[in-house]
Design a protein around this motif. Structure first.
Motif, PDB file in Angstrom:
ATOM      1  N   PHE A  50      15.524   0.323  -5.268  1.00 53.19           N
ATOM      2  CA  PHE A  50      14.241  -0.187  -5.558  1.00 53.19           C
ATOM      3  C   PHE A  50      13.152   0.376  -4.818  1.00 53.19           C
ATOM      4  CE2 PHE A  50      11.350  -3.710  -4.042  1.00 53.19           C
ATOM      5  CZ  PHE A  50      10.529  -4.078  -5.168  1.00 53.19           C
ATOM      6  N   VAL A  51      12.122   0.614  -5.718  1.00 57.54           N
ATOM      7  CA  VAL A  51      10.927   1.210  -5.323  1.00 57.54           C
ATOM      8  C   VAL A  51       9.593   0.497  -5.318  1.00 57.54           C
ATOM      9  CG1 VAL A  51       9.404   3.322  -5.851  1.00 57.54           C
ATOM     10  CG2 VAL A  51      11.885   3.686  -6.033  1.00 57.54           C
ATOM     11  N   LEU A  52       9.020   0.327  -4.107  1.00 58.97           N
ATOM     12  CA  LEU A  52       7.393  -0.356  -4.240  1.00 58.97           C
ATOM     13  C   LEU A  52       6.547   0.665  -3.836  1.00 58.97           C
ATOM     14  CD1 LEU A  52       6.019  -3.234  -4.869  1.00 58.97           C
ATOM     15  CD2 LEU A  52       6.766  -3.599  -2.451  1.00 58.97           C
ATOM     16  N   GLU A  53       5.639   0.720  -4.602  1.00 57.49           N
ATOM     17  CA  GLU A  53       4.271   1.364  -3.972  1.00 57.49           C
ATOM     18  C   GLU A  53       3.202   0.561  -4.181  1.00 57.49           C
ATOM     19  OE1 GLU A  53       1.356   4.981  -5.446  1.00 57.49           O
ATOM     20  OE2 GLU A  53       3.225   4.796  -6.457  1.00 57.49           O
ATOM     21  N   ILE A  54       2.426   0.384  -2.954  1.00 54.49           N
ATOM     22  CA  ILE A  54       1.294  -0.360  -2.644  1.00 54.49           C
ATOM     23  C   ILE A  54       0.163   0.387  -2.205  1.00 54.49           C
ATOM     24  CG2 ILE A  54       2.571  -2.391  -2.395  1.00 54.49           C
ATOM     25  CD1 ILE A  54       2.187  -2.047   0.680  1.00 54.49           C
ATOM     26  N   SER A  55      -0.909   0.327  -2.382  1.00 56.44           N
ATOM     27  CA  SER A  55      -2.129   0.846  -1.897  1.00 56.44           C
ATOM     28  C   SER A  55      -3.493   0.119  -1.621  1.00 56.44           C
ATOM     29  CB  SER A  55      -2.642   2.006  -3.248  1.00 56.44           C
ATOM     30  OG  SER A  55      -3.744   2.834  -2.587  1.00 56.44           O
ATOM     31  N   THR A  56      -4.239   0.435  -0.686  1.00 52.23           N
ATOM     32  CA  THR A  56      -5.433  -0.355  -0.302  1.00 52.23           C
ATOM     33  C   THR A  56      -6.452   0.846  -0.094  1.00 52.23           C
ATOM     34  OG1 THR A  56      -6.362  -2.178   0.972  1.00 52.23           O
ATOM     35  CG2 THR A  56      -4.862  -0.441   2.078  1.00 52.23           C
ATOM     36  N   GLN A  57      -7.678   0.412  -0.489  1.00 52.87           N
ATOM     37  CA  GLN A  57      -8.984   0.911  -0.095  1.00 52.87           C
ATOM     38  C   GLN A  57      -9.894   0.509   0.889  1.00 52.87           C
ATOM     39  OE1 GLN A  57      -9.462   4.305  -1.141  1.00 52.87           O
ATOM     40  NE2 GLN A  57      -7.562   4.392  -2.404  1.00 52.87           N
ATOM     41  N   HIS A  58      -9.348  -0.556   1.436  1.00 52.97           N
ATOM     42  CA  HIS A  58      -9.906  -1.159   2.308  1.00 52.97           C
ATOM     43  C   HIS A  58     -10.057  -0.406   3.848  1.00 52.97           C
ATOM     44  CE1 HIS A  58     -10.249  -5.080   0.209  1.00 52.97           C
ATOM     45  NE2 HIS A  58      -8.962  -4.995   0.141  1.00 52.97           N
ATOM     46  N   LEU A  59     -11.116  -0.499   4.395  1.00 53.89           N
ATOM     47  CA  LEU A  59     -11.093   0.167   5.708  1.00 53.89           C
ATOM     48  C   LEU A  59     -10.220  -0.478   6.894  1.00 53.89           C
ATOM     49  CD1 LEU A  59     -15.128   1.035   6.220  1.00 53.89           C
ATOM     50  CD2 LEU A  59     -13.089   2.665   5.867  1.00 53.89           C
ATOM     51  N   LEU A  60      -9.511   0.286   7.540  1.00 59.67           N
ATOM     52  CA  LEU A  60      -8.466  -0.077   8.354  1.00 59.67           C
ATOM     53  C   LEU A  60      -8.642   0.756   9.535  1.00 59.67           C
ATOM     54  CD1 LEU A  60      -5.214  -0.717   5.973  1.00 59.67           C
ATOM     55  CD2 LEU A  60      -6.776  -2.604   6.767  1.00 59.67           C
ATOM     56  N   SER A  61      -8.134   0.234  10.899  1.00 58.32           N
ATOM     57  CA  SER A  61      -7.980   0.978  11.816  1.00 58.32           C
ATOM     58  C   SER A  61      -6.546   1.468  11.860  1.00 58.32           C
ATOM     59  CB  SER A  61      -8.263  -0.041  13.159  1.00 58.32           C
ATOM     60  OG  SER A  61      -7.606  -1.097  13.135  1.00 58.32           O
ATOM     61  N   LEU A  62      -6.445   2.790  12.522  1.00 58.69           N
ATOM     62  CA  LEU A  62      -4.953   3.184  12.696  1.00 58.69           C
ATOM     63  C   LEU A  62      -3.892   2.272  13.040  1.00 58.69           C
ATOM     64  CD1 LEU A  62      -3.340   5.730  11.968  1.00 58.69           C
ATOM     65  CD2 LEU A  62      -3.834   6.869  14.334  1.00 58.69           C
ATOM     66  N   ASP A  63      -4.315   1.468  13.989  1.00 57.23           N
ATOM     67  CA  ASP A  63      -3.484   0.578  14.883  1.00 57.23           C
ATOM     68  C   ASP A  63      -2.835  -0.715  13.740  1.00 57.23           C
ATOM     69  OD1 ASP A  63      -5.828  -0.640  14.764  1.00 57.23           O
ATOM     70  OD2 ASP A  63      -5.201  -2.095  16.336  1.00 57.23           O
ATOM     71  N   LYS A  64      -3.855  -0.960  12.917  1.00 54.42           N
ATOM     72  CA  LYS A  64      -3.329  -1.842  12.016  1.00 54.42           C
ATOM     73  C   LYS A  64      -2.604  -1.246  10.604  1.00 54.42           C
ATOM     74  CE  LYS A  64      -7.315  -5.189  11.997  1.00 54.42           C
ATOM     75  NZ  LYS A  64      -7.859  -4.933  13.256  1.00 54.42           N
ATOM     76  N   VAL A  65      -2.562  -0.019  10.422  1.00 57.71           N
ATOM     77  CA  VAL A  65      -1.729   0.806   9.620  1.00 57.71           C
ATOM     78  C   VAL A  65      -0.487   0.771  10.155  1.00 57.71           C
ATOM     79  CG1 VAL A  65      -1.205   2.912   8.578  1.00 57.71           C
ATOM     80  CG2 VAL A  65      -3.615   1.984   8.339  1.00 57.71           C
ATOM     81  N   GLN A  66      -0.381   1.174  11.569  1.00 59.65           N
ATOM     82  CA  GLN A  66       1.016   1.178  12.261  1.00 59.65           C
ATOM     83  C   GLN A  66       1.698  -0.143  12.316  1.00 59.65           C
ATOM     84  OE1 GLN A  66      -0.506   2.422  16.098  1.00 59.65           O
ATOM     85  NE2 GLN A  66      -0.325   4.792  15.422  1.00 59.65           N
ATOM     86  N   THR A  67       1.027  -1.204  12.511  1.00 54.61           N
ATOM     87  CA  THR A  67       1.536  -2.352  12.196  1.00 54.61           C
ATOM     88  C   THR A  67       2.019  -2.678  10.861  1.00 54.61           C
ATOM     89  OG1 THR A  67       0.212  -3.522  13.743  1.00 54.61           O
ATOM     90  CG2 THR A  67       1.326  -5.063  12.258  1.00 54.61           C
ATOM     91  N   ILE A  68       1.538  -2.138   9.779  1.00 54.24           N
ATOM     92  CA  ILE A  68       1.882  -2.521   8.360  1.00 54.24           C
ATOM     93  C   ILE A  68       3.029  -1.499   8.283  1.00 54.24           C
ATOM     94  CG2 ILE A  68       1.376  -1.904   5.805  1.00 54.24           C
ATOM     95  CD1 ILE A  68      -1.571  -2.371   6.916  1.00 54.24           C
ATOM     96  N   LEU A  69       3.141  -0.480   8.777  1.00 58.40           N
ATOM     97  CA  LEU A  69       4.228   0.663   8.465  1.00 58.40           C
ATOM     98  C   LEU A  69       5.528   0.008   9.342  1.00 58.40           C
ATOM     99  CD1 LEU A  69       2.881   4.056   8.996  1.00 58.40           C
ATOM    100  CD2 LEU A  69       3.590   3.096   6.905  1.00 58.40           C
ATOM    101  N   GLU A  70       5.516  -0.674  10.507  1.00 57.66           N
ATOM    102  CA  GLU A  70       6.509  -1.162  11.071  1.00 57.66           C
ATOM    103  C   GLU A  70       6.937  -2.621  10.497  1.00 57.66           C
ATOM    104  OE1 GLU A  70       9.164  -2.213  14.337  1.00 57.66           O
ATOM    105  OE2 GLU A  70       8.508  -0.323  13.692  1.00 57.66           O
ATOM    106  N   ILE A  71       5.997  -3.396  10.015  1.00 58.20           N
ATOM    107  CA  ILE A  71       6.445  -4.622   9.601  1.00 58.20           C
ATOM    108  C   ILE A  71       6.797  -4.727   8.258  1.00 58.20           C
ATOM    109  CG2 ILE A  71       5.801  -7.485   9.844  1.00 58.20           C
ATOM    110  CD1 ILE A  71       6.360  -5.939  12.624  1.00 58.20           C
ATOM    111  N   LEU A  72       6.253  -4.240   7.489  1.00 52.45           N
ATOM    112  CA  LEU A  72       6.207  -4.526   5.933  1.00 52.45           C
ATOM    113  C   LEU A  72       7.574  -4.203   5.319  1.00 52.45           C
ATOM    114  CD1 LEU A  72       4.679  -5.697   3.633  1.00 52.45           C
ATOM    115  CD2 LEU A  72       3.754  -3.467   3.183  1.00 52.45           C
ATOM    116  N   ARG A  73       7.949  -3.194   5.761  1.00 57.05           N
ATOM    117  CA  ARG A  73       9.339  -2.573   5.278  1.00 57.05           C
ATOM    118  C   ARG A  73      10.637  -3.399   5.544  1.00 57.05           C
ATOM    119  NH1 ARG A  73      11.526   1.519   8.959  1.00 57.05           N
ATOM    120  NH2 ARG A  73      10.884   1.547  10.643  1.00 57.05           N
TER     121      ARG A  73
END
Length: 549
Positions: A142-165
């Motif tokens: 199963f492949v899911l690709e998501i994207s956002t153009q919202h301004l985020l801080s790098l620590d929030k991106v790290q949270t997404i990478l850790e939790i969403l998957r």
């Protein structure tokens, strides 16, 4: 190496994540290739009947977007020619090819996804929601690709990478007011479409415990938002996790100051870890040669304005670059979505199929001959059709794919499966030799009986049962068949002697043949002894009859 800005102060203006979720059908012990194929046909039929999945007829055009047809063609062309011809046959088969290895489906009705984290709620654009199936091995990805153009801080991106998957909660936290709270997984996920929004209430601890503790269907749980997006028809089948709860992922991250990312945050990005207070999240001994083992730095030299870096950890692949670089935001982003994605697709499919074959080989000795041969053929087919140590002539493609596979341990896993297949093949050869020996034993048995008959015929002559003498008068009076062929009943004891001699010699011959435990002769040993005794008794009785006065 630890100097740099705090992750909360580095802005991300472009973020794309692609999740790879490999699954294998679990049909229980003694799974056969034929059973997997039949089950996968049911999976495909269920997807089509549910009408939320449509099969992709031309995989080359699976990522066409918008109305710019020429742009779509250019991007598809660049992806096609990037790979070796044998890779092209797997990834981009002809539209009318009935023997395509990969069958691809596209999910409809979903355009956005909202994920709620502990201190963050964010809506993503769903750019790709695909499902790849391989019938011969019972593998799905199963492949899911998501994207956002919202301004985020790098620590929030790290949270997404850790939790969403996360496929399911790896643990549960306890709160006095809220009770059991799932750890390291989104609190809630909403799927949005042009017609309706789809949402399932989050998992409870009781739901997860029932699935884990069930006696008959014990398995790891699944988050409800994944069951919602894949559909009921898909999960009517017994799918088994290939990995743990951490779904492998890719990420493309455009930041404002890549050279200001600290060493510790580079490590977190490589391992898809959440932000933390420690400057370095692991011990220094664990991170020996981090750049050499996990970083592809052919285009990373901030002093010379080379600001593109690739981080690889097997389950993670991250591309980081400068938001002011048009090349990174256009060309590299396209390569990420196509070229690097297809690398990851091949790498994770290889791993999933090898694990499936290894699992089936562990029960292979219990299969019958035909199913065992089919399993050997499946192993050989994998080697011929999907085992690619290299997929491109491009230097960067070869290096990244090799690094990716090294961290996945694909070569080591392949060697293990091939060794298991060789051992299984050796077992099949032993079984074949044993059956040939049993066939030879049967022929020896037939030869022994024939030899006994030949010996008797040689001693007594061929006409021992034929005589023109008249039937005894006493018997003529007791039968109405007075015109029957004449018979000399004085030969009857001789006939009985002949039959008992044949039986006795055959029994003795069988007893002298080598017998294996569990074989036909081994099981019949007691019967042969009884037959020999009866033959001796018969011989004695007939002899007394013949020579009695």
């Amino acid at each position: 190496m630890t100097d740099g800005l705090d992750a909360s102060k580095i802005l991300v203006d472009g973020f794309t994540e692609i999740l790879f979720w490999p699954l294998n059908l679990d049909l229980g012990p003694k799974t056969t290739t034929d059973a997997l194929k039949k089950a996968m046909i049911k999976v495909e039929d269920g997807l089509k009947d549910e009408e939320i999945w449509q099969e992709v007829k031309d995989p080359l055009r699976a990522l066409d977007e918008g109305s710019d047809e020429e742009k779509n063609k250019r991007e598809a062309y660049a992806a096609f020619v990037y790979f070796h011809p044998f890779i092209q046959k797997v990834l981009f088969p002809k539209t009318d090819d009935p023997n395509r290895l990969l069958r691809q489906f596209r999910r409809s009705g979903i355009t956005h996804m909202t994920a709620v984290f502990k201190n963050l709620s964010l809506t993503f654009v769903v750019k790709r929601c695909h499902l790849y199936l391989i019938s011969e091995t019972g593998t799905a990805l199963f492949v899911l690709e998501i994207s956002t153009q919202h301004l985020l801080s790098l620590d929030k991106v790290q949270t997404i990478l850790e939790i969403l998957r996360r496929a399911y909660p790896p643990f549960w936290e306890t709160d006095k007011k809220a009770g059991n709270i799932p750890g390291n997984i989104p609190r809630e996920v909403f799927w949005h479409g042009p017609k309706e929004d789809r949402h399932q209430p989050p998992l409870t601890f009781e739901d997860c415990w029932e699935q884990v503790a069930a006696k008959d269907t014990r398995r790891t749980p699944r988050a409800r938002h994944w069951e919602e997006v894949l559909g009921k028809a898909f999960f009517e089948h017994p799918w088994m996790q290939v990995t743990d709860e951490r779904i492998p992922a890719m990420a493309w991250i455009s930041v404002d100051q890549p050279k200001e990312i600290s060493y510790g945050d580079w490590v977190r990005l490589a391992f898809l870890d959440s932000p933390g207070l420690a400057k370095i999240p692991y011990g220094s001994g664990y991170l020996t040669d981090f750049e050499k083992n996990h970083c592809y730095d052919a285009f990373w030299n901030p002093k010379e304005n080379l600001t593109t870096r690739y981080l690889v950890s097997g389950y993670g692949f991250v591309s980081v670059g400068d938001k002011d670089s048009g090349y990174f935001k256009d060309a590299i982003h396209q390569h990420f979505r196509r070229h690097y994605f297809y690398m990851g697709l091949i790498a994770h499919l290889q791993t999933a199929i090898l694990l499936s074959l290894s699992d089936r080989l562990s029960d292979a000795n219990e299969l019958d001959d035909q199913d065992a041969q089919d399993l050997q053929k499946s192993t050989l087919d994998f080697t011929h059709r999907l085992w690619f140590p290299e997929i491109s002539n491009h230097v960067q493609g070869r290096a990244l794919f090799a690094l990716w596979r090294r961290h996945l341990g694909t070569d080591r896993l392949y060697e293990q499966v091939m060794r298991e297949a060789q051992e299984h093949n050796a077992f099949l050869n032993v079984q074949a030799d044993r059956k040939a020996a049993e066939a030879a034993t049967t022929l020896n048995l037939i030869a022994t009986i024939g030899l006994s008959l030949s010996l008797v015929a040689g001693i007594l002559g061929m006409n021992v049962l034929v005589d023109a003498g008249p039937m005894p008068v006493v018997l003529q009076e007791k039968t109405s068949l007075k015109s029957a062929a004449s018979w000399d009943w004085s030969h009857l004891p001789l006939v009985l002697n002949t039959l008992t001699m044949v039986l006795g010699l055959s029994a003795v011959g069988l007893l002298l043949l080598p017998k294996e435990k569990g074989s036909l002769l081994g099981k019949a040993g007691k019967g042969l002894v009884v037959a020999a005794i009866l033959a001796g008794v018969g011989w004695a009785v007939s002899s007394l009859w013949r020579y009695a006065p």
